[in-house]
Design a protein around this motif. Structure first.
Motif, PDB file in Angstrom:
ATOM      1  N   GLU A 108       0.706  -1.024  -0.200  1.00 10.07           N
ATOM      2  CA  GLU A 108       0.171  -0.469  -0.366  1.00 10.07           C
ATOM      3  C   GLU A 108       1.306   1.265  -0.213  1.00 10.07           C
ATOM      4  N   LEU A 109       0.341   2.012  -0.802  1.00  8.18           N
ATOM      5  CA  LEU A 109       1.368   3.780  -1.228  1.00  8.18           C
ATOM      6  C   LEU A 109       0.640   4.291  -0.982  1.00  8.18           C
ATOM      7  N   ARG A 110       1.369   5.515  -0.977  1.00 10.77           N
ATOM      8  CA  ARG A 110      -0.118   6.618   0.218  1.00 10.77           C
ATOM      9  C   ARG A 110       0.180   8.239  -1.871  1.00 10.77           C
ATOM     10  N   LEU A 111      -0.891   8.368  -1.641  1.00  7.51           N
ATOM     11  CA  LEU A 111      -0.746   9.580  -2.036  1.00  7.51           C
ATOM     12  C   LEU A 111      -0.619  11.423  -2.011  1.00  7.51           C
ATOM     13  N   LYS A 112       0.484  11.421  -2.338  1.00 10.71           N
ATOM     14  CA  LYS A 112       0.739  13.120  -1.181  1.00 10.71           C
ATOM     15  C   LYS A 112       1.318  13.900  -1.996  1.00 10.71           C
ATOM     16  N   GLY A 113       0.824  15.432  -2.254  1.00 14.96           N
ATOM     17  CA  GLY A 113       0.704  16.074  -2.579  1.00 14.96           C
ATOM     18  C   GLY A 113       1.922  16.788  -1.716  1.00 14.96           C
TER      19      GLY A 113
END
Length: 168
Positions: A108-113
């Protein structure tokens, strides 16, 4: 007389040593107020990604290119890969399940701004980390990413994901 000269020399040497120690100790202390010490730079505040995880979940044709002039041709190659699509899954913690560079099991990976307006996909941590991939473009149908790590970016190139069929 000789012993008094020797005693005087020893006394002078002792005084010089004591003054050296005293001056060294004084140099580390200040009686006047000094400028405040600058705080350590903090971690960049978390900025939400402009891409939602649910926008990426689904089946994708995948291909890559190094030369920007090859992008259109590579998108067509990615569409052809829909016979054996790459699946981006929904994570249990609100992220997406994808592979990291050189790692066989997906995670699982995160979407990061970021404050610069860029989006990243990667493990927990600040945006732009060595294991992250930068989202170069995303229009809902075509996603183009590039690994932040220079070695991985050289080996994998610009990854082009083209959605297979309608959105999930």
């Amino acid at each position: 007389m000789k012993s008094s000269r020797c005693a005087r020399a020893v006394a002078n040497l002792g005084i010089a040593s004591a003054l050296t120690i005293f001056l060294a100790a004084c140099s580390s202390f200040s009686l006047s107020p000094s400028a405040p010490v600058a705080p350590e730079p903090g971690v960049e505040p978390e900025v939400p990604s402009t891409i939602r995880p649910d926008e990426l979940v689904g089946k994708w044709g995948l291909a890559s290119y190094q030369n920007p002039t090859d992008r259109a041709r590579t998108e067509k190659m990615a569409v052809a890969q829909c016979k054996q699509p790459y699946t981006i899954g929904a994570g249990t913690s609100g992220g997406v399940v994808m592979h990291l560079a050189d790692q066989a099991p997906p995670q699982e990976l995160r979407l990061k701004g970021s404050s610069s307006g860029k989006n990243y996909i990667g493990p927990a941590g600040p945006p732009g980390g060595e294991q992250d991939r930068e989202v170069l473009s995303f229009d809902g149908r075509v996603l183009v990413t590039r690994f932040v790590d220079k070695d991985a970016a050289t080996r994998y190139g610009n990854m082009v994901y083209v959605r297979c069929g309608p959105r999930a």
